[in-house]
Design a protein around this motif. Sequence first.
Motif, PDB file in Angstrom:
ATOM      1  N   ASP A 286      -7.434   9.338   3.657  1.00 30.25           N
ATOM      2  CA  ASP A 286      -6.895   8.614   2.585  1.00 30.25           C
ATOM      3  C   ASP A 286      -5.238   8.607   3.362  1.00 30.25           C
ATOM      4  O   ASP A 286      -4.582   9.468   3.747  1.00 30.25           O
ATOM      5  N   GLU A 287      -4.751   7.153   3.422  1.00 31.75           N
ATOM      6  CA  GLU A 287      -3.389   7.114   4.261  1.00 31.75           C
ATOM      7  C   GLU A 287      -2.486   7.643   3.360  1.00 31.75           C
ATOM      8  O   GLU A 287      -1.407   8.432   3.922  1.00 31.75           O
ATOM      9  N   GLU A 288      -2.475   7.620   2.122  1.00 32.58           N
ATOM     10  CA  GLU A 288      -1.553   8.434   1.255  1.00 32.58           C
ATOM     11  C   GLU A 288      -1.514   9.612   1.258  1.00 32.58           C
ATOM     12  O   GLU A 288      -0.243  10.438   1.127  1.00 32.58           O
ATOM     13  N   SER A 317      -9.427   4.923   8.199  1.00 34.87           N
ATOM     14  CA  SER A 317      -8.503   5.073   7.086  1.00 34.87           C
ATOM     15  C   SER A 317      -8.936   4.432   5.972  1.00 34.87           C
ATOM     16  O   SER A 317      -9.565   3.565   5.895  1.00 34.87           O
ATOM     17  N   TYR A 318      -8.345   4.489   4.689  1.00 31.24           N
ATOM     18  CA  TYR A 318      -8.461   3.845   3.384  1.00 31.24           C
ATOM     19  C   TYR A 318      -7.239   3.767   2.730  1.00 31.24           C
ATOM     20  O   TYR A 318      -6.555   4.836   2.837  1.00 31.24           O
ATOM     21  N   GLN A 319      -7.106   2.915   1.706  1.00 34.59           N
ATOM     22  CA  GLN A 319      -6.118   2.958   0.679  1.00 34.59           C
ATOM     23  C   GLN A 319      -6.824   2.813  -0.701  1.00 34.59           C
ATOM     24  O   GLN A 319      -8.143   2.200  -0.545  1.00 34.59           O
ATOM     25  N   TYR A 321      -6.661   1.505  -4.800  1.00 33.42           N
ATOM     26  CA  TYR A 321      -6.015   0.763  -5.608  1.00 33.42           C
ATOM     27  C   TYR A 321      -6.472   1.064  -7.063  1.00 33.42           C
ATOM     28  O   TYR A 321      -7.521   1.178  -7.193  1.00 33.42           O
ATOM     29  N   HIS A 357      -3.128  -2.118  10.456  1.00 36.03           N
ATOM     30  CA  HIS A 357      -4.720  -2.249  10.146  1.00 36.03           C
ATOM     31  C   HIS A 357      -5.020  -3.361  10.907  1.00 36.03           C
ATOM     32  O   HIS A 357      -4.529  -4.541  11.009  1.00 36.03           O
TER      33      HIS A 357
END
Length: 558
Positions: A286-288, A317-319, A321, A357
């Motif tokens: 998770d990027e955050e 990675s992933y984000q 939403y 990305h």
Amino acid sequence: MKQNYLLALLSAVILWLAWPPVPYSSPLLFVGFVPLLIAIEKIMRGNYTHKGKKIFWLSFLTGFIWNTASIYWVYNAMNAYLPSYVSLLISLIPFGLAPLLMALVFRLYYQLRKRTAIGYSFIGLVSFWLGYEFLHQWWDLAFPWMTLGNGFANFHQLVQWYSFTGVFGGTVWIWAVNLFVFMFIWQKREKIEVFHSKKLMIAITATLALPIGASIIQYNTYVEHTNPSEVVVVQPNIDPYGKFGLIPPAEQLTTLLELSERVAKPNTEFFLWPETALSSERGAIDEEQFRAHPAYERVIDFLNRYKNGNVLSGIESYQIYNYAKTSTARDYGNGVFLDPFNAAVLIDQSSKLQFYHKSKLVPGVEQLPFGETLSFMKPLFAHFGGSTGGYGSQEEPSVFYSQSGIGAAPVICYESIWGDYVAEYIRKGAQFIAIVTNDGWWGNTSGKDQHLLYAKLRAIENRRWVARSANTGISGFINQRGDIVQKTAWWTADALAQEINLNEELTFYTKNGDLILYLALFGGLFSVFLLFKKSSFPPFFLTKKETKPNEVSSWIPK
């Protein structure tokens, strides 16, 4: 007709022998299409039926054999996990699609030859060919690997002027010489002289000598401005098919840190790690939440030993939403949508993280071309470390800036084939090109060598050093003239250190991009106009002063 097929086969063999990584064979490209052009001319003038179809399939044969022999490694990569017959069927897409487009180009050339003078036909042929190459960079099935100008990647001393034209300049050059040689040979064969042989020889010599002479002068006189930066590239040599699930991410990170430290210097500014080098036990990160990840803490601890140190690494990675923000975001229920990325990250000793990305995604592996039309390819994604719905991406490249202000272009694997896309990084301030890749999917084939050699062209186009980190493949450094200064061996864990020169000046190509494509667009539109124009057009290359009536007719097919 048998003789025509042999000529088409000869063209395919010459083009294949001319293609990287065969050393110093590039000049064969200057005659590669001549046998095919002779075969097409013979069909035009012969007593055949359905000439257009015959020319189409003859051209397809040349393109198919040349393509398949040069990129056979596509099948090799797929065959690792898929049944042979399935791998073969899927491989036919890259093996066969480009040759179909090539064949269409020659079919249109034939239509032009029937309606216009040969000079206009040649303009159409080259313009349509450039249109095909552009299409293969732009659409959902993009695969610009076989762009003709790439053929000089193993003899870069001849194309230093790519800093003005890019690889499409090489495509035009190859076609210009082929067409002049074809006209010269055909006239000798038919014992005619529509165009004076001496003038044709002068044209051939000038078209070859002037670009080569200019390039050699550029190569020998080009001097890099001294602006040093110490860079380390790491090749951990982790089998891509065993990377996910078999080797714990913490162990992979240990390998990266140990190899980095082996060659690092106190003034090292960039440590370059390969594509997907950073991951978690569950796969992506998770990027955050990356700052709270153990891998981040270990990297920061490592960088504490290097005052101006930065780690530029590939990362899975992933984000997350709370709505379907992108077309690639997956609905995980309860208002949670996850978007995965093949990404790069810059880690320094500040609290700031920079992510990029990957934009140019591999068709059928990292993205699903044409939406649901090719939905049958979804099961293949998992076999290549991809995702069944495709990766997310960003529309434009972004530059990583270190705390000291150095701009690096984070180019991920497949993206290094796009000249104008890489140039966009430079226009945005990148002072060197950092390629992170994983070439182990293809095994010990020419695929890994071609990928490395193509990076030389990006160095020339933009006059930037290239630092290349491959997980398995070939890592190394390329200077601003396109020379490979250092490289690792294949399938070897290693790390290399190099003082490179940063550059802030922009080349003509970097500033202006692929201007040749605009000329091709004009030429293509003009050629389409000629195809549909009912009345005749003023002759081009055929004048009453220089030719007799029977000689004029000798260049007009039946």
